[in-house]
Design a protein around this motif. Sequence first.
Motif, PDB file in Angstrom:
ATOM      1  N   GLY A   1       2.168   9.952   1.340  1.00  0.00           N
ATOM      2  CA  GLY A   1       2.438  10.854   0.231  1.00  0.00           C
ATOM      3  C   GLY A   1       1.823  12.226   0.414  1.00  0.00           C
TER       4      GLY A   1
ATOM      5  N   ASP B   1       1.930  16.129   2.818  1.00  0.00           N
ATOM      6  CA  ASP B   1       2.821  17.040   3.535  1.00  0.00           C
ATOM      7  C   ASP B   1       2.296  17.379   4.926  1.00  0.00           C
ATOM      8  OD1 ASP B   1       4.545  17.342   1.242  1.00  0.00           O
ATOM      9  OD2 ASP B   1       2.993  18.638   0.382  1.00  0.00           O
TER      10      ASP B   1
ATOM     11  N   GLU C   1       5.895  12.179  10.856  1.00  0.00           N
ATOM     12  CA  GLU C   1       6.628  12.367   9.603  1.00  0.00           C
ATOM     13  C   GLU C   1       6.649  11.085   8.784  1.00  0.00           C
ATOM     14  OE1 GLU C   1       8.198  14.158   6.580  1.00  0.00           O
ATOM     15  OE2 GLU C   1       7.751  15.276   8.430  1.00  0.00           O
ATOM     16  N   ALA C   2       6.823   9.944   9.451  1.00  0.00           N
ATOM     17  CA  ALA C   2       6.816   8.667   8.748  1.00  0.00           C
ATOM     18  C   ALA C   2       5.447   8.392   8.128  1.00  0.00           C
ATOM     19  CB  ALA C   2       7.205   7.544   9.703  1.00  0.00           C
TER      20      ALA C   2
ATOM     21  N   CYS D   1       3.352  10.702   7.071  1.00  0.00           N
ATOM     22  CA  CYS D   1       3.262  11.574   5.895  1.00  0.00           C
ATOM     23  C   CYS D   1       3.996  10.968   4.704  1.00  0.00           C
ATOM     24  CB  CYS D   1       3.841  12.955   6.213  1.00  0.00           C
ATOM     25  SG  CYS D   1       2.774  13.988   7.241  1.00  0.00           S
ATOM     26  N   GLU D   2       5.162  10.404   4.950  1.00  0.00           N
ATOM     27  CA  GLU D   2       5.932   9.803   3.862  1.00  0.00           C
ATOM     28  C   GLU D   2       5.194   8.612   3.261  1.00  0.00           C
ATOM     29  OE1 GLU D   2       9.816   8.925   5.337  1.00  0.00           O
ATOM     30  OE2 GLU D   2      10.311  11.040   5.721  1.00  0.00           O
ATOM     31  N   ARG D   3       4.632   7.764   4.110  1.00  0.00           N
ATOM     32  CA  ARG D   3       3.898   6.604   3.593  1.00  0.00           C
ATOM     33  C   ARG D   3       2.662   7.034   2.818  1.00  0.00           C
ATOM     34  NH1 ARG D   3       5.791   4.122   8.493  1.00  0.00           N
ATOM     35  NH2 ARG D   3       4.046   5.008   9.656  1.00  0.00           N
TER      36      ARG D   3
END
Length: 208
Positions: free
Chosen positions: A110, A112, A103-104, A106-108
């Motif tokens: 950008g 999904d 999940e981290a 994916c956040e970095r």
Amino acid sequence: MDTDERMPKVAMGAWSWGAGVAGGDQVFGNHLGESDLQPIFDVAMERGLNLWDTATVYGMGASEDILGRFIRQGNKKDAVIISTKFTPQIAGMYEDSMAKMAEASCERLGIDVIDLYWIHNPADVERWTPELIPLLQSGKVKNVGVSNHNLSEIKRANEILGEQGFRISAVQNHFSLLNRSSESSGILDYCRENDITFFAYMVLEQGA
């Protein structure tokens, strides 16, 4: 792999992007900053080289951060194919570590969904391989691979995934004219026999 129909033959590696442990100043090419890397990303995407290989441990998140900024700036979220990795040695950073680390990433980046998620090395095949299964079941990860595993470890990982109806889609190992252990050990043959994509890294031995 699910992305085969749009998978280029060459992956663009971001191992040296950013600075820090397991990346940056330990890797050939680390002197390039974001202003140098941006045109590389832009030209690669224009030429159809849209498969980008990175990892949480590359620059301890810096590589994913940089790549993520390029993806957002160019609105390339739907055009890129992302390959990134879970590294067991830094799993202590998180509880429920593999899911949190994915999940981290994916956040970095950008994004999904991760197109291809790897276990970076075989610290404990029995412990970590099963944690890929919920990520596949949820759709957070489309395909999974193992990197730097030997043949017996690859086979065991495939068995564990197979018990739940999944399989290894890819193997990533060091391979070049000077380092042909994946050939002599039977890994390449196993990949051919089981429709597993083989990713070779350091094919030019970092410029040697």
